[in-house]
Design a protein around this motif. Structure first.
Motif, PDB file in Angstrom:
ATOM      1  N   ALA A  32     -24.688 -13.306   7.433  1.00 30.65           N
ATOM      2  CA  ALA A  32     -25.042 -13.478   8.845  1.00 30.65           C
ATOM      3  C   ALA A  32     -26.022 -12.399   9.292  1.00 30.65           C
ATOM      4  CB  ALA A  32     -23.784 -13.456   9.708  1.00 30.65           C
ATOM      5  N   VAL A  33     -25.764 -11.168   8.917  1.00 32.41           N
ATOM      6  CA  VAL A  33     -26.645 -10.060   9.290  1.00 32.41           C
ATOM      7  C   VAL A  33     -28.012 -10.207   8.622  1.00 32.41           C
ATOM      8  CG1 VAL A  33     -26.976  -7.559   9.083  1.00 32.41           C
ATOM      9  CG2 VAL A  33     -24.758  -8.477   9.801  1.00 32.41           C
ATOM     10  N   ALA A  34     -28.036 -10.782   7.420  1.00 26.95           N
ATOM     11  CA  ALA A  34     -29.301 -10.996   6.700  1.00 26.95           C
ATOM     12  C   ALA A  34     -30.110 -12.162   7.263  1.00 26.95           C
ATOM     13  CB  ALA A  34     -29.021 -11.226   5.218  1.00 26.95           C
ATOM     14  N   GLY A  35     -29.576 -12.853   8.259  1.00 28.35           N
ATOM     15  CA  GLY A  35     -30.323 -13.927   8.889  1.00 28.35           C
ATOM     16  C   GLY A  35     -30.056 -15.310   8.339  1.00 28.35           C
ATOM     17  N   TYR A  36     -29.012 -15.461   7.535  1.00 28.70           N
ATOM     18  CA  TYR A  36     -28.680 -16.781   7.004  1.00 28.70           C
ATOM     19  C   TYR A  36     -28.274 -17.738   8.129  1.00 28.70           C
ATOM     20  CZ  TYR A  36     -28.346 -15.852   1.916  1.00 28.70           C
ATOM     21  OH  TYR A  36     -28.601 -15.586   0.590  1.00 28.70           O
ATOM     22  N   ALA A  37     -28.734 -18.965   8.042  1.00 22.70           N
ATOM     23  CA  ALA A  37     -28.242 -20.028   8.914  1.00 22.70           C
ATOM     24  C   ALA A  37     -27.140 -20.828   8.236  1.00 22.70           C
ATOM     25  CB  ALA A  37     -29.374 -20.962   9.307  1.00 22.70           C
ATOM     26  N   THR A  38     -27.190 -20.905   6.908  1.00 28.07           N
ATOM     27  CA  THR A  38     -26.246 -21.715   6.128  1.00 28.07           C
ATOM     28  C   THR A  38     -25.815 -20.945   4.895  1.00 28.07           C
ATOM     29  OG1 THR A  38     -27.502 -23.682   6.775  1.00 28.07           O
ATOM     30  CG2 THR A  38     -25.868 -23.946   5.025  1.00 28.07           C
ATOM     31  N   LEU A  39     -24.510 -20.939   4.630  1.00 28.16           N
ATOM     32  CA  LEU A  39     -23.983 -20.312   3.418  1.00 28.16           C
ATOM     33  C   LEU A  39     -22.924 -21.220   2.824  1.00 28.16           C
ATOM     34  CD1 LEU A  39     -23.680 -17.810   1.511  1.00 28.16           C
ATOM     35  CD2 LEU A  39     -21.838 -17.060   3.050  1.00 28.16           C
ATOM     36  N   GLY A  40     -23.108 -21.599   1.567  1.00 33.39           N
ATOM     37  CA  GLY A  40     -22.067 -22.283   0.813  1.00 33.39           C
ATOM     38  C   GLY A  40     -21.401 -21.277  -0.109  1.00 33.39           C
ATOM     39  N   ILE A  41     -20.095 -21.130   0.005  1.00 34.89           N
ATOM     40  CA  ILE A  41     -19.338 -20.244  -0.895  1.00 34.89           C
ATOM     41  C   ILE A  41     -18.700 -21.129  -1.953  1.00 34.89           C
ATOM     42  CG2 ILE A  41     -17.602 -18.453  -1.121  1.00 34.89           C
ATOM     43  CD1 ILE A  41     -17.889 -17.838   1.811  1.00 34.89           C
ATOM     44  N   THR A  42     -19.088 -20.914  -3.198  1.00 34.25           N
ATOM     45  CA  THR A  42     -18.731 -21.834  -4.286  1.00 34.25           C
ATOM     46  C   THR A  42     -18.192 -21.047  -5.475  1.00 34.25           C
ATOM     47  OG1 THR A  42     -21.044 -21.747  -4.992  1.00 34.25           O
ATOM     48  CG2 THR A  42     -20.405 -23.596  -3.608  1.00 34.25           C
ATOM     49  N   ASP A  43     -16.998 -20.524  -5.320  1.00 32.69           N
ATOM     50  CA  ASP A  43     -16.434 -19.736  -6.410  1.00 32.69           C
ATOM     51  C   ASP A  43     -16.132 -20.588  -7.628  1.00 32.69           C
ATOM     52  OD1 ASP A  43     -16.159 -16.841  -5.877  1.00 32.69           O
ATOM     53  OD2 ASP A  43     -15.187 -17.548  -4.049  1.00 32.69           O
ATOM     54  N   HIS A  44     -16.234 -19.947  -8.802  1.00 28.27           N
ATOM     55  CA  HIS A  44     -15.965 -20.632 -10.070  1.00 28.27           C
ATOM     56  C   HIS A  44     -14.528 -21.136 -10.108  1.00 28.27           C
ATOM     57  CE1 HIS A  44     -19.743 -19.425 -11.913  1.00 28.27           C
ATOM     58  NE2 HIS A  44     -19.538 -18.197 -11.476  1.00 28.27           N
ATOM     59  N   CYS A  45     -14.347 -22.359 -10.557  1.00 29.14           N
ATOM     60  CA  CYS A  45     -13.016 -22.973 -10.642  1.00 29.14           C
ATOM     61  C   CYS A  45     -12.877 -23.756 -11.929  1.00 29.14           C
ATOM     62  CB  CYS A  45     -12.789 -23.947  -9.493  1.00 29.14           C
ATOM     63  SG  CYS A  45     -12.522 -23.197  -7.885  1.00 29.14           S
ATOM     64  N   GLY A  46     -11.646 -23.819 -12.392  1.00 27.22           N
ATOM     65  CA  GLY A  46     -11.269 -24.825 -13.365  1.00 27.22           C
ATOM     66  C   GLY A  46     -10.589 -25.942 -12.603  1.00 27.22           C
ATOM     67  N   VAL A  47      -9.389 -26.309 -13.040  1.00 30.15           N
ATOM     68  CA  VAL A  47      -8.586 -27.279 -12.301  1.00 30.15           C
ATOM     69  C   VAL A  47      -7.385 -26.594 -11.664  1.00 30.15           C
ATOM     70  CG1 VAL A  47      -7.187 -29.378 -12.493  1.00 30.15           C
ATOM     71  CG2 VAL A  47      -9.328 -29.200 -13.766  1.00 30.15           C
TER      72      VAL A  47
END
Length: 232
Positions: A32-47
């Protein structure tokens, strides 16, 4: 479109819930401070860890949403190093558990991702993005176009070695490109200038770069919002 005119959209990042260096809240705040309008958080997953990761990310995102409304955060997963035949089932389970964004760890040139992963990802209408797809084939790029799966140009170290190939192959097939960070640490966050350099450095024209940096992200955002409205 110039670098200075860009809005920052980034749909691929990681926290310490997988192999990143920041908590979800700190990543959101720094973006947010860096000026992002959109952020997807996509941590590595198995099942087996889908519920833990999706649940934690949703709780943290929801806790700060009202405080920092300038950034739109999407809770996601990166299905990583799964056997290709498991990807459809894992994508379905991720959605069932509340993942808003599903990306698949593609056949990057620097990791032993199983052959056939790209094909399984683009064949699934439950996958939003095939990230760092390496030496993706023309056939798989065409399938991505048909199923609405976005292909990534990446800032990620090593993964970016094939950005030029991805750009050429996707463009020839009519598949949609996005520029993402694959950020794991604070220095992995993107600036407008770096996003522009990634797109142009991959060989995209100014018009093609503008599409990858602004128009395609808006298309994905509208898809995610519409999906959320249909669930609600």
């Amino acid at each position: 479109m110039t670098a200075q005119a860009q809005t920052i959209h980034d749909f691929h990042s990681h926290t310490f819930l997988s192999d990143g260096g920041l908590s979800p809240v700190e990543l959101i705040r720094r973006a947010a401070v860096a000026g992002y309008a959109t952020l997807g958080i996509t941590d590595h997953c198995g099942v087996g860890d889908l519920a833990r990761i999706v649940g934690t990310l949703r709780a943290d995102r929801d806790a700060v949403r009202a405080a920092w409304p300038e950034i739109e955060v999407w809770v996601g997963v990166e299905l990583t190093h799964l056997p290709p035949e498991v990807i459809p089932q894992a994508a379905y389970r991720a959605r069932e558990l509340g993942a808003e964004l599903v990306v698949v760890h593609g056949e990057t040139p620097v990791e032993p991702t199983a052959a056939g992963t790209n094909r399984a990802a683009v064949a699934s209408t439950l996958v939003d993005i095939l990230v760092h797809p390496g030496l993706i084939t023309a056939e798989d790029a065409a399938t991505a176009r048909e199923n609405g799966v976005f292909l990534e140009l990446t800032f990620g170290r090593g993964h970016s070695l094939t950005n030029g190939h991805v750009a050429r192959t996707a463009t020839a097939a009519g598949a949609s490109l996005l520029v993402n960070s694959d950020g794991h640490v604070p220095t992995g966050l993107l600036t407008p200038e770096m996003r522009w350099k990634i797109a142009r450095g991959a060989g995209l024209s100014e018009e093609e770069a503008a599409r990858a940096l602004e128009r395609n992200p808006q298309r994905l955002i509208e898809r995610l919002r519409a999906r959320g409205r249909s669930i609600a």
